[in-house]
Design an enzyme around this catalytic site. Structure first.
Site, PDB file in Angstrom:
ATOM      1  N   ARG A 165      -9.614  -4.282  38.791  1.00  0.00           N
ATOM      2  CA  ARG A 165     -10.382  -4.651  37.602  1.00  0.00           C
ATOM      3  C   ARG A 165     -11.876  -4.482  37.830  1.00  0.00           C
ATOM      4  O   ARG A 165     -12.628  -4.309  36.899  1.00  0.00           O
ATOM      5  CB  ARG A 165     -10.116  -6.122  37.244  1.00  0.00           C
ATOM      6  N   ARG A 203     -20.066   0.502  42.423  1.00  0.00           N
ATOM      7  CA  ARG A 203     -20.974   1.560  41.959  1.00  0.00           C
ATOM      8  C   ARG A 203     -22.008   1.891  43.021  1.00  0.00           C
ATOM      9  O   ARG A 203     -22.515   0.986  43.696  1.00  0.00           O
ATOM     10  CB  ARG A 203     -21.695   1.113  40.689  1.00  0.00           C
ATOM     11  N   ARG A 250      -1.898 -19.833  36.730  1.00  0.00           N
ATOM     12  CA  ARG A 250      -3.032 -20.633  37.180  1.00  0.00           C
ATOM     13  C   ARG A 250      -3.651 -21.258  35.942  1.00  0.00           C
ATOM     14  O   ARG A 250      -3.685 -20.648  34.865  1.00  0.00           O
ATOM     15  CB  ARG A 250      -4.084 -19.745  37.867  1.00  0.00           C
ATOM     16  N   ARG A 284     -16.868 -20.401  39.840  1.00  0.00           N
ATOM     17  CA  ARG A 284     -18.063 -19.893  39.168  1.00  0.00           C
ATOM     18  C   ARG A 284     -18.649 -20.957  38.263  1.00  0.00           C
ATOM     19  O   ARG A 284     -17.982 -21.943  37.935  1.00  0.00           O
ATOM     20  CB  ARG A 284     -17.752 -18.615  38.376  1.00  0.00           C
ATOM     21  N   GLU A 337     -16.184 -24.117  37.197  1.00  0.00           N
ATOM     22  CA  GLU A 337     -14.794 -23.712  36.957  1.00  0.00           C
ATOM     23  C   GLU A 337     -13.949 -23.881  38.223  1.00  0.00           C
ATOM     24  O   GLU A 337     -14.276 -23.306  39.256  1.00  0.00           O
ATOM     25  CB  GLU A 337     -14.823 -22.244  36.510  1.00  0.00           C
ATOM     26  N   TYR A 340      -1.624 -10.266  32.375  1.00  0.00           N
ATOM     27  CA  TYR A 340      -3.058 -10.566  32.440  1.00  0.00           C
ATOM     28  C   TYR A 340      -3.742  -9.600  31.472  1.00  0.00           C
ATOM     29  O   TYR A 340      -3.960  -8.438  31.803  1.00  0.00           O
ATOM     30  CB  TYR A 340      -3.485 -10.311  33.882  1.00  0.00           C
ATOM     31  N   ASP A 381      -6.854  -8.506  28.745  1.00  0.00           N
ATOM     32  CA  ASP A 381      -8.175  -8.716  28.162  1.00  0.00           C
ATOM     33  C   ASP A 381      -8.024  -8.772  26.646  1.00  0.00           C
ATOM     34  O   ASP A 381      -7.053  -8.258  26.082  1.00  0.00           O
ATOM     35  CB  ASP A 381      -9.104  -7.551  28.531  1.00  0.00           C
TER      36      ASP A 381
END
Ligand code: UDP
Length: 382
Positions: free
Chosen positions: A172, A176, A248, A278, A299, A347, A349
Site C-alpha cells: 500500500r 520514492r 482489529r 499515530r 490511536e 481491506y 479504501d
C-alpha cells in the site's frame, strides 16, 4: 415497485440505495448504528467546532475518474494532500519513504539515482518472491529502514509479527526517490467540504429511500424483500455459526487543546516505546477552516472483540479458511448480495468501495433485465 433491503449505511449501502432509488426501486436501509456513513462518519465537535473523523482519518483519493466525478456530485471536494510525518527514535521524518527520509535517516545528500542504488544495496536480493510483509520490506528497503519505520508500527497496528502478515499490506505504501511526500499515488485527492456523513446523507435523501437507524436486519427478514444488499459483517449474517472472522479495532484517546498541537493532520509513531500508532489532529484535515482550539486522537489498535467496532480485516490463514466456509454458506443463499469491507471481509479504501458498489448495481440491473437471480458476490472475497 420492487422493495429492496440494503443493510448498512456506509458508502457501499448508500451508493446501492441511491442508484436503485434513482431507477425507481423502493429501498429500505437498515443501519445498526445511530448514524449513517459507517466508519467514514464525520461530525463537528461541539466544543472546538472542528470537523472530526470519528472513526479515524479518512482521506479521499482515487485514480478512477468515474468515482471522482461521482463523489463530487454530493459535495464539493477541497484540495487536500496527505503528507504524513513519522517519529522514529526521537526524530521526525517524512513519509512515505522518499528522498528526504533517506537522506535524513542516513545523514546523506544523495541524488535520486544515488538513493535508488543505495537503497537497492541495502535490500536483501536473496528474497525472490516475498511471502510476507517482513520479506517485502527486507527485499526492497533493507533492515535499517524496516526496523525504524515498519517493524514496530506494524506490530502495534496488527498485533502480529510482520513475518506472518501478507506482503500486500506493505505494498500500500510507495517508496520514492524524489522529494514528493504525497502519501498516495492517486491522480485525484481531496476532502469533502461538509464531511463524509453529509455525502452519505445526500445519497440517501431520496423519496424512494427509507433509512432505519439503530436497526438490526436479520436473515429471517429477507423474505419481505425482492433482494437484499448486505454490507454488514458476513459472519454476522450467518449468526457467527462457524466462528468469528478476525478484525482489529481502534481506541481513540481524545484530547482538546488550545492552538496547534502538532502542525500536521497525521503523525505516525514508529517506536515500540510509544503505545499508540499515530496522532490525528482533525482540524488539519480541513485546512480551509480556522479554529483556535484543536482536537487530537491518539490511536491505539487492538484485537476486535464481539462488542467492538470492526475496522481492519486481519485475513490470516485461519481467517481465510473461515471465510471460505462462510462463502460456501453464502453460495447456498438466494436473494442476497454481499458487498463492501465487512460483507466481503477485505481491506478496502473508500474509492474502491464506491467503485465496487456501482459495479454491483450495474450487475444487478443486468441480471434483472435478463430475468436471472443476482449472484451473492460480484467479486471474489478470497
Ligand atoms: N505502516 C508502517 N509504518 C507506518 C505506516 C504504515 O509500518 O508509519 C504499515 C502498517 O503495517 C500499516 C500499513 O503499512 O498497516 C498500511 O499503512 P496505511 O497508512 O495505508 O494504513 P491505514 O491508513 O489504512 O491505516
Amino acid at each position: 415497485m420492487q422493495l429492496i433491503a440494503v443493510v448498512g449505511a456506509g458508502f457501499s449501502g448508500a451508493v446501492v440505495a441511491h442508484e436503485l432509488a434513482q431507477r425507481g426501486y423502493r429501498v429500505e436501509v437498515f443501519e445498526t448504528r445511530s448514524h449513517v456513513a459507517g466508519n467514514c462518519h464525520t461530525e463537528r465537535d461541539p466544543e472546538t467546532g472542528v470537523m472530526v473523523h470519528v472513526y479515524g482519518p479518512h482521506i479521499f483519493h482515487t485514480s478512477n475518474e468515474l468515482v471522482w466525478n461521482y463523489v463530487r456530485k454530493f459535495d464539493e471536494f477541497m484540495p487536500f494532500t496527505n503528507r504524513v510525518k513519522a517519529v522514529s527514535r526521537g526524530r521526525v521524518y517524512s513519509l512515505p519513504l522518499n528522498l528526504l527520509t533517506i537522506n535524513q535517516f542516513f545523514g546523506k545528500t544523495l541524488s535520486p539515482r544515488e538513493a535508488e542504488a543505495f537503497v537497492r544495496s541495502l535490500g536483501d536480493s536473496s528474497i525472490e518472491e516475498p511471502r510476507s510483509f517482513e520479506e517485502q520490506a527486507l527485499k526492497f528497503v533493507g533492515p535499517q529502514l524496516y526496523e525504524a519505520f515498519f517493524r514496530n508500527y506494524t506490530l502495534k497496528q496488527w498485533g502480529i509479527s510482520p513475518a506472518e502478515l501478507p506482503a500486500s499490506i506493505l505494498k500500500r505504501l510507495p517508496i520514492r526517490f524524489n522529494y514528493d511526500d504525497n502519501y498516495y499515488n492517486s491522480r485525484y485527492q481531496g476532502m469533502p467540504k461538509n464531511g463524509y456523513t453529509c455525502i452519505v446523507e445526500r445519497m440517501l435523501d431520496h423519496p424512494n429511500v427509507a433509512v432505519h437507524l439503530n436497526s438490526v436486519f436479520t436473515r429471517s427478514m429477507a423474505a419481505d424483500y425482492s433482494h437484499v444488499f448486505y454490507s454488514g459483517p458476513i459472519d454476522a449474517w450467518f449468526g457467527f455459526n462457524d466462528g468469528r472472522l478476525g478484525y482489529r479495532t481502534l481506541d481513540f484517546e481524545v484530547e482538546r487543546l488550545e492552538g496547534d498541537f502538532q502542525g500536521n493532520a497525521v503523525i505516525n509513531y514508529c517506536d515500540d516505546t510509544v503505545a499508540y500508532t499515530r496522532i490525528s489532529e482533525h482540524k488539519h484535515f480541513s485546512p480551509w477552516e480556522t479554529h483556535d482550539r484543536t482536537i487530537i486522537y491518539r490511536e491505539h489498535s487492538r484485537k476486535c472483540e464481539a462488542a467492538d467496532t470492526p475496522y481492519y480485516p486481519i485475513r490470516l490463514i485461519n481467517d481465510k479458511q473461515l471465510l471460505g466456509r462462510y462463502l460456501e454458506r453464502a453460495k447456498a443463499e438466494s436473494g442476497v448480495t454481499f458487498l463492501g469491507r465487512l460483507g466481503t471481509y477485505r481491506y478496502l479504501d473508500m474509492h474502491v468501495t464506491i467503485a465496487e458498489a456501482l459495479d454491483v448495481v450495474n450487475g444487478f440491473l443486468e441480471c434483472e433485465q435478463q430475468q436471472r437471480a443476482a449472484p451473492c458476490f460480484f467479486v471474489d472475497p478470497l
